[in-house]
Motif scaffolding. Structure first.
Motif, short mmCIF file in Angstrom:
data_model
loop_
_atom_site.label_atom_id
_atom_site.label_comp_id
_atom_site.label_asym_id
_atom_site.label_seq_id
_atom_site.Cartn_x
_atom_site.Cartn_y
_atom_site.Cartn_z
N VAL A 1 5.76 -5.57 -4.26
CA VAL A 1 6.50 -6.08 -3.11
C VAL A 1 6.32 -7.59 -3.06
O VAL A 1 5.19 -8.10 -2.99
CB VAL A 1 5.98 -5.44 -1.79
CG1 VAL A 1 6.78 -5.98 -0.60
CG2 VAL A 1 6.06 -3.93 -1.86
N VAL A 2 7.43 -8.32 -3.12
CA VAL A 2 7.37 -9.79 -3.12
C VAL A 2 7.81 -10.38 -1.80
O VAL A 2 7.66 -11.59 -1.58
CB VAL A 2 8.22 -10.37 -4.28
CG1 VAL A 2 7.67 -9.94 -5.62
CG2 VAL A 2 9.68 -9.97 -4.14
N GLY A 3 8.34 -9.55 -0.91
CA GLY A 3 8.75 -10.05 0.39
C GLY A 3 9.39 -8.97 1.22
O GLY A 3 9.75 -7.90 0.71
N VAL A 4 9.51 -9.23 2.52
CA VAL A 4 10.20 -8.30 3.41
C VAL A 4 11.16 -9.11 4.27
O VAL A 4 10.92 -10.29 4.56
CB VAL A 4 9.21 -7.51 4.30
CG1 VAL A 4 8.33 -6.61 3.45
CG2 VAL A 4 8.36 -8.42 5.17
N LEU B 1 12.41 1.07 -6.44
CA LEU B 1 12.37 2.46 -5.98
C LEU B 1 12.38 2.54 -4.46
O LEU B 1 13.11 3.34 -3.87
CB LEU B 1 11.12 3.14 -6.54
CG LEU B 1 10.80 4.55 -6.04
CD1 LEU B 1 11.95 5.50 -6.34
CD2 LEU B 1 9.52 5.05 -6.69
N VAL B 2 11.55 1.74 -3.78
CA VAL B 2 11.49 1.72 -2.31
C VAL B 2 12.12 0.42 -1.85
O VAL B 2 11.70 -0.66 -2.27
CB VAL B 2 10.04 1.79 -1.81
CG1 VAL B 2 10.00 1.93 -0.29
CG2 VAL B 2 9.29 2.93 -2.47
N PHE B 3 13.12 0.49 -0.98
CA PHE B 3 13.76 -0.75 -0.55
C PHE B 3 13.96 -0.84 0.95
O PHE B 3 14.29 -1.90 1.47
CB PHE B 3 15.11 -0.95 -1.24
CG PHE B 3 16.09 0.15 -0.99
CD1 PHE B 3 16.79 0.24 0.20
CD2 PHE B 3 16.33 1.11 -1.96
CE1 PHE B 3 17.70 1.25 0.42
CE2 PHE B 3 17.23 2.13 -1.75
CZ PHE B 3 17.92 2.21 -0.54
N GLY B 4 13.78 0.24 1.69
CA GLY B 4 14.08 0.19 3.11
C GLY B 4 13.07 0.90 3.99
O GLY B 4 12.42 1.87 3.56
N ARG C 1 2.54 6.38 -7.27
CA ARG C 1 1.61 7.41 -7.73
C ARG C 1 2.26 8.78 -7.66
O ARG C 1 2.10 9.61 -8.56
CB ARG C 1 0.33 7.38 -6.89
CG ARG C 1 -0.59 6.20 -7.19
CD ARG C 1 -1.97 6.40 -6.58
NE ARG C 1 -1.92 6.48 -5.13
CZ ARG C 1 -2.02 5.43 -4.31
NH1 ARG C 1 -2.17 4.20 -4.81
NH2 ARG C 1 -2.00 5.59 -3.01
N GLN C 2 3.02 9.01 -6.59
CA GLN C 2 3.72 10.29 -6.46
C GLN C 2 4.82 10.42 -7.50
O GLN C 2 5.08 11.50 -8.03
CB GLN C 2 4.33 10.42 -5.05
CG GLN C 2 4.93 11.79 -4.75
CD GLN C 2 3.90 12.90 -4.83
OE1 GLN C 2 2.81 12.78 -4.25
NE2 GLN C 2 4.21 13.96 -5.56
N ALA D 1 0.83 -1.21 0.00
CA ALA D 1 0.00 0.00 0.00
C ALA D 1 0.86 1.25 0.00
O ALA D 1 0.56 2.23 -0.71
CB ALA D 1 -0.93 -0.01 1.21
N PHE D 2 1.96 1.22 0.77
CA PHE D 2 2.85 2.40 0.78
C PHE D 2 3.59 2.53 -0.54
O PHE D 2 3.71 3.63 -1.09
CB PHE D 2 3.85 2.29 1.93
CG PHE D 2 4.81 3.45 1.97
CD1 PHE D 2 4.43 4.66 2.52
CD2 PHE D 2 6.08 3.35 1.41
CE1 PHE D 2 5.29 5.75 2.53
CE2 PHE D 2 6.95 4.43 1.41
CZ PHE D 2 6.55 5.63 1.97
#
Length: 716
Positions: free
Chosen positions: A141-144, A74-77, A22-23, A15-16
């Motif tokens: 996102v495929v995992g954390v 783009l987002v990893f952490g 989108r931004q 979701a994040f």
């Protein structure tokens, strides 16, 4: 931790991430709108509008390139800090983004606020309770993977996953190096964020991440002092074109595109060499003494130039003979470099000629009229242009192809055997080892001065195109792309930062070449002496010290091997110790339970190699390298092309190791070609022949044995 909890955490992060993308699209649209507004300003019809247009379009284009490059991962952490410090999570990504309210949505990984993502440990958590790495495929996102860093803080944060670093290490390799921005370790982060001034050296054995850490440092420097490093330029020099293609995606993926990536065969702007000389030839061309050979060559009389000039003036016969011309040439060269002396050539010749005017009728006319008449005399101008023409570096190297000329300028420097070896090597296109010689000639000759309009000299008669006046050798020296002196000047060479990878392999002449690009620069130098392919380390060390003279050095050592399985590196380390290499042996942190396969001596080499390539390519998901002695590359390439099961993977003959489709998994390389690369599987063909190829063959074979991440096969 149940699958249900893991799925819930992935959904939360998705979701994040969706919000961030989108931004990103909104920011991209804003950049496009800025570009359109800039073009509209250009239609105002006045100079101010054009300036505004150029500035707006440039900034918009730069931002769009940055946004486009950031899409993957783009987002990893994510950082969850102690609630008293910040109750909201902080997200770290490849670039920084703000939402429509100008609040921080995503922190650039290079920003000070993101530093704790890499620096926090369980021993020193830096107020970080949980560190999370998001594993993404595109925007999904495929995992954390989580780490609980401060268990003294009361928290209900779930901890998910096996650890981001180990997940990254087991990833299948493709034909490009990838960013490690999500998994940078503390010892690597120290090197990345080291002081910007002076020299940062990054040492360590195979697989310690030296190259990718250095590239992240370049991105960090561009972020922290963009005006300096983007304005002055960042030069990244690697060992080969194969290597440069391997790393070319890293910096764009980190949001940086304003970097010059050049192999050692491309450092001189406008020249591209892709082939290596044989080791015996390379050892001669790389030695420091070749600088004196080139210097002597550039100061010689022009082969084939006129050695006498006669002219009747009034009642006098004026004669410039060989002896006088030799003295005038030496006088000019004492005053400066050859091309820089062009404005003084006419006055020097006219002085010598005027001293021979003794008749009353000649003297009565005066010196000024004498000068005017000579500068309008076609015979004199033609002589001057042929005696002291503008010279380009390829011309000087062309002279060295003549045995008598080479013997004259290398007397006392090169043996007759070395001269003969060089002459045999100069029968085709430029080699990688020729490029530093070409650069040495450029700097010995210097650029031709720009015409000022104030020079009462024959330079006014040179015309507008220097290329038309240089010899045919300047245009025909290389069978590949031509080198065109007018397009690039020496004053354009320096950079603000110079990054050298595989620095242990640079010859003294290559150090001289690279040093000219970094006199006022900061440096990042990456290398491992045990992997050196240069046979005289002391000479190379002296050239390196001269290149870095006066600069403060900050040294960093990486001690953990993330590339090789422990089974593969144990075999490579044992080889290094057995053959007497003074190797830096890092600790391999990953085990597969599969050791190297050693076959041989085999009777049917092709069948054995084919079977091993088939086995490895069937067991790994990524790339497989076939490493061969240089003399066998064409033979093994032909094998690969003839094997039906690998027909689509056969590399191009024109560019060994590169398939035009770009999606091949199998590549044939020499030992030197493997520098800096890694593969899921490696098949080493005839290792003893690789070892015997050069004085440093043992170091090269050690490099080869450390390229595999999962499977290693040796076929003797």
């Amino acid at each position: 931790m149940s699958d249900e909890v893991a799925e819930r955490e992935v959904a939360t992060e998705q979701a994040f991430v969706d919000r961030v993308y989108r931004q990103l699209e909104s920011s991209t649209a804003a950049a496009r709108q800025l570009a359109r507004e800039g073009h509209d300003r250009g239609r105002l019809g006045h100079e101010g509008g054009l300036v505004e247009r150029d500035a707006m379009v440039f900034q918009a284009a730069k931002r769009m390139a940055q946004l486009d490059a950031a899409h993957e991962g783009l987002v990893f952490g994510r950082l969850d800090l102690t609630p008293e410090l910040d109750p909201e999570p902080r997200y770290v990504g490849r670039i920084g983004l703000r939402d429509d309210n100008r609040d921080s949505l995503l922190i650039d990984w290079r920003a000070p606020a993101a530093a704790v993502f890499y620096q926090a440990t369980a021993a020193e958590p830096h107020d970080v309770v949980r560190r999370r790495v998001l594993r993404c495929t595109g925007p999904t996102v495929v995992g954390v993977e989580d780490e609980l860093l401060d268990d003294s803080v009361e928290t209900d944060l779930p901890i998910v996953g096996e650890g981001a670093l180990m997940a990254q290490l087991s990833r299948a390799r493709d034909r490009s190096m990838h960013s490690i921005v999500a998994t940078i370790q503390a010892e690597q982060d120290k090197a990345i964020r080291a002081p910007s001034k002076g020299v940062v050296t990054i040492s360590g054995g195979p697989g310690t991440g030296k190259t990718v850490v250095a590239l992240h440092r370049a991105a960090y420097l561009l972020y922290t002092d963009r005006r300096r490093y983007e304005g002055g330029g960042v030069l990244i020099v690697g060992p080969s074109g194969v290597f440069m293609r391997y790393i070319e995606r890293v910096l764009p993926s980190l949001g940086e595109t304003a970097v010059a990536l050049r192999s050692l065969g491309e450092v001189v702007d406008g020249v591209r060499a892709t082939r290596h000389d044989d080791p015996a030839v390379a050892d001669i061309k790389g030695a420091e003494r070749m600088a004196e050979v080139v210097r002597r060559a550039a100061r010689q009389a022009i082969p084939g130039a006129p050695d006498e000039f006669r002219l009747f003036y009034r009642d006098d016969v004026i004669r410039l003979d060989r002896q006088l011309l030799g003295r005038l040439r030496r006088d000019l060269l004492r005053q400066g470099r050859r091309n820089r002396m062009i404005p003084k050539v006419a006055s020097t010749l006219l002085d010598a000629m005027w001293r021979q005017v003794r008749s009353e009728r000649g003297r009565d006319r005066g010196r000024e009229e004498f000068n005017d008449e000579m500068l309008g005399n076609d015979e004199f101008l033609a002589f001057a242009l042929r005696w002291w023409p503008p010279l380009a570096a390829p011309t000087v190297l062309e002279w060295l192809r003549d045995a008598d000329f080479l013997a004259r300028v290398s007397d006392g420097i090169l043996s007759q055997h070395e001269q003969a070896t060089l002459l045999k090597s100069w029968d085709g296109s430029l080699s990688i080892e020729d490029i530093p010689l070409l650069d040495e000639a450029r700097y010995t000759l210097d650029d031709v001065p720009e015409k000022t309009g104030e020079q009462n000299d024959f330079t006014d008669h040179l015309g507008g195109d220097l290329q038309e006046l240089t010899t045919a050798a300047d245009r025909e020296f290389a069978t590949g792309p031509s080198w065109r002196p007018p397009t690039h000047r020496i004053e354009d060479d320096p950079f603000a930062h110079v990054l050298i990878d595989e620095a242990q392999d640079l010859t003294p002449m290559q150090w001289r070449m690279v040093a000219r690009r970094g006199r006022a620069a900061s440096w990042t130098i990456v290398g491992d002496p045990a992997q050196s392919s240069w046979p005289v380390p002391a000479e190379s060390d002296a050239a390196r010290a001269a290149a870095l003279e006066g600069k403060q050095v900050h040294s960093f050592h990486l001690s953990t091997n993330y590339r090789n399985s422990s089974e593969i590196y144990e075999y490579a380390a044992a080889y290094a110790e057995r053959v007497g290499l003074d190797a830096d042996l890092p600790t391999a942190v990953r085990s597969t339970g599969v050791g190297p396969t050693v076959l041989g001596p085999v009777d049917d080499l092709e069948a054995s190699v084919r079977a091993e390539v088939a086995r490895l390519s069937g067991e790994v998901a990524g790339t497989v390298g076939i490493v061969v002695p240089a003399a066998r590359r064409a033979e093994v390439n032909a094998w690969l092309a003839s094997w039906p099961e690998f027909a689509d993977d056969a590399p191009s003959a024109a560019a060994p190791g590169v398939n035009p489709s770009g999606d091949d998994r199998i590549v044939v390389l020499t030992g030197l070609d493997t520098k800096g690369l890694e593969f899921d599987g490696i098949v080493v063909v005839r290792p003893q022949e690789i070892e015997d190829e050069s004085q440093t063959g043992r170091a090269v074979l050690y490099v080869v044995l450390t390229r595999a991440t999962q499977l290693l096969s040796i076929v003797s």
